[in-house]
Design a protein around this motif. Structure first.
Motif, short mmCIF file in Angstrom:
data_model
loop_
_atom_site.label_atom_id
_atom_site.label_comp_id
_atom_site.label_asym_id
_atom_site.label_seq_id
_atom_site.Cartn_x
_atom_site.Cartn_y
_atom_site.Cartn_z
N ARG A 68 0.83 -1.26 -0.04
CA ARG A 68 -0.05 0.03 -0.15
C ARG A 68 0.85 1.17 0.07
NH1 ARG A 68 -5.32 -0.43 1.10
NH2 ARG A 68 -5.35 1.69 2.13
N ARG A 69 1.80 1.36 -0.84
CA ARG A 69 2.94 2.59 -0.81
C ARG A 69 1.73 3.58 -1.62
NH1 ARG A 69 7.42 1.09 -5.24
NH2 ARG A 69 7.03 3.24 -5.79
N THR A 70 2.31 4.94 -1.55
CA THR A 70 1.52 5.90 -2.56
C THR A 70 2.56 6.50 -3.35
OG1 THR A 70 2.41 7.50 -0.73
CG2 THR A 70 0.28 6.50 -0.32
N PHE A 71 2.05 6.84 -4.32
CA PHE A 71 2.81 7.62 -5.70
C PHE A 71 2.30 8.83 -6.08
CE2 PHE A 71 -0.32 4.69 -7.36
CZ PHE A 71 -0.79 5.34 -8.21
N ALA A 72 2.96 9.75 -6.46
CA ALA A 72 2.26 10.89 -7.05
C ALA A 72 2.06 10.89 -8.36
CB ALA A 72 3.52 12.00 -6.84
N GLU A 73 0.90 11.52 -8.95
CA GLU A 73 0.81 11.28 -10.35
C GLU A 73 1.94 12.27 -11.12
OE1 GLU A 73 -3.05 13.11 -11.25
OE2 GLU A 73 -2.73 14.78 -10.03
N GLN A 74 2.25 11.80 -12.45
CA GLN A 74 2.87 12.42 -13.33
C GLN A 74 2.13 12.96 -14.47
OE1 GLN A 74 6.46 12.96 -13.05
NE2 GLN A 74 6.10 11.87 -10.78
N ILE A 75 2.20 14.30 -14.60
CA ILE A 75 1.52 15.00 -15.65
C ILE A 75 2.56 15.55 -16.75
CG2 ILE A 75 -0.11 16.90 -16.13
CD1 ILE A 75 -0.87 16.73 -13.07
N GLU A 76 2.27 14.76 -17.89
CA GLU A 76 3.32 14.97 -18.99
C GLU A 76 3.53 16.40 -19.19
OE1 GLU A 76 6.08 13.32 -21.13
OE2 GLU A 76 4.55 11.95 -20.28
N GLY A 77 4.46 16.93 -19.37
CA GLY A 77 4.95 18.39 -19.70
C GLY A 77 4.74 19.28 -18.53
N LEU A 78 4.20 18.80 -17.44
CA LEU A 78 4.35 19.60 -16.07
C LEU A 78 5.12 19.39 -15.04
CD1 LEU A 78 0.52 20.92 -16.15
CD2 LEU A 78 2.62 22.09 -16.93
N THR A 79 4.96 17.78 -14.77
CA THR A 79 5.74 17.32 -13.64
C THR A 79 7.23 16.76 -13.83
OG1 THR A 79 4.56 15.27 -13.63
CG2 THR A 79 3.72 17.07 -12.13
N ARG A 80 7.35 16.74 -15.14
CA ARG A 80 8.71 16.36 -15.54
C ARG A 80 9.61 17.25 -16.28
NH1 ARG A 80 6.48 10.60 -18.10
NH2 ARG A 80 6.01 9.67 -16.20
N ARG A 81 9.50 18.36 -15.64
CA ARG A 81 10.28 19.31 -16.21
C ARG A 81 11.71 19.06 -15.85
NH1 ARG A 81 10.83 25.34 -14.89
NH2 ARG A 81 10.59 24.77 -12.95
N HIS A 82 12.20 18.62 -14.65
CA HIS A 82 13.72 18.43 -14.36
C HIS A 82 14.23 17.20 -14.76
CE1 HIS A 82 13.25 22.15 -12.04
NE2 HIS A 82 12.25 21.66 -11.47
N GLY A 83 13.26 16.27 -15.63
CA GLY A 83 13.81 15.06 -15.83
C GLY A 83 14.81 15.13 -17.08
N ARG A 84 15.40 14.08 -17.61
CA ARG A 84 16.32 13.97 -18.45
C ARG A 84 17.63 14.00 -18.04
NH1 ARG A 84 16.19 17.03 -23.77
NH2 ARG A 84 13.95 17.25 -23.39
#
Ligand SMILES: [Zn+2]
Length: 106
Positions: free
Chosen positions: A90-106
């Motif tokens: 029962r772990r929790t996770f945050a939703e990812q919104i393409e283009g908004l929450t992955r700004r720092h990815g890569r």
């Protein structure tokens, strides 16, 4: 104002699916836009299962800065879901919104 919201959605999120604008406040100094994901649930990044069990949410500000002399701030409500897979405890996770929450990815 009723016409403004769909226009803003098209302007701000041409490539972000499933995001809806909750409110837009414009005054002489600033523009505040509140958005949230319109999907009822999110798939778990750990096991891939679909969850609609909301755990909590918090606000992020992926856009916050001056644009054309006004301060533009985008308030994004990011939700946490509970994974329904018992083997994940029962772990929790945050939703990812393409283009908004992955700004720092890569
Ligand atoms: Zn999971």
């Amino acid at each position: 104002m009723d016409d403004l919201v769909p226009r803003l959605e098209g302007l701000l999120f041409p490539s972000v699916a499933g995001v809806r604008v909750l409110s837009v406040d414009v005054d002489v100094e600033s523009v505040n836009v509140q958005v949230e994901c319109s999907a009822v649930g999110h798939s778990c990044p750990g096991c891939g299962g679909w969850s609609t069990q909301l755990h909590s949410s918090y606000l992020r500000f992926p856009v916050d800065g001056p644009v054309g002399g006004r301060r533009v701030r985008l308030s994004l409500r990011v939700r946490h879901f509970v994974c329904g897979n018992p083997s994940f405890g029962r772990r929790t996770f945050a939703e990812q919104i393409e283009g908004l929450t992955r700004r720092h990815g890569r």
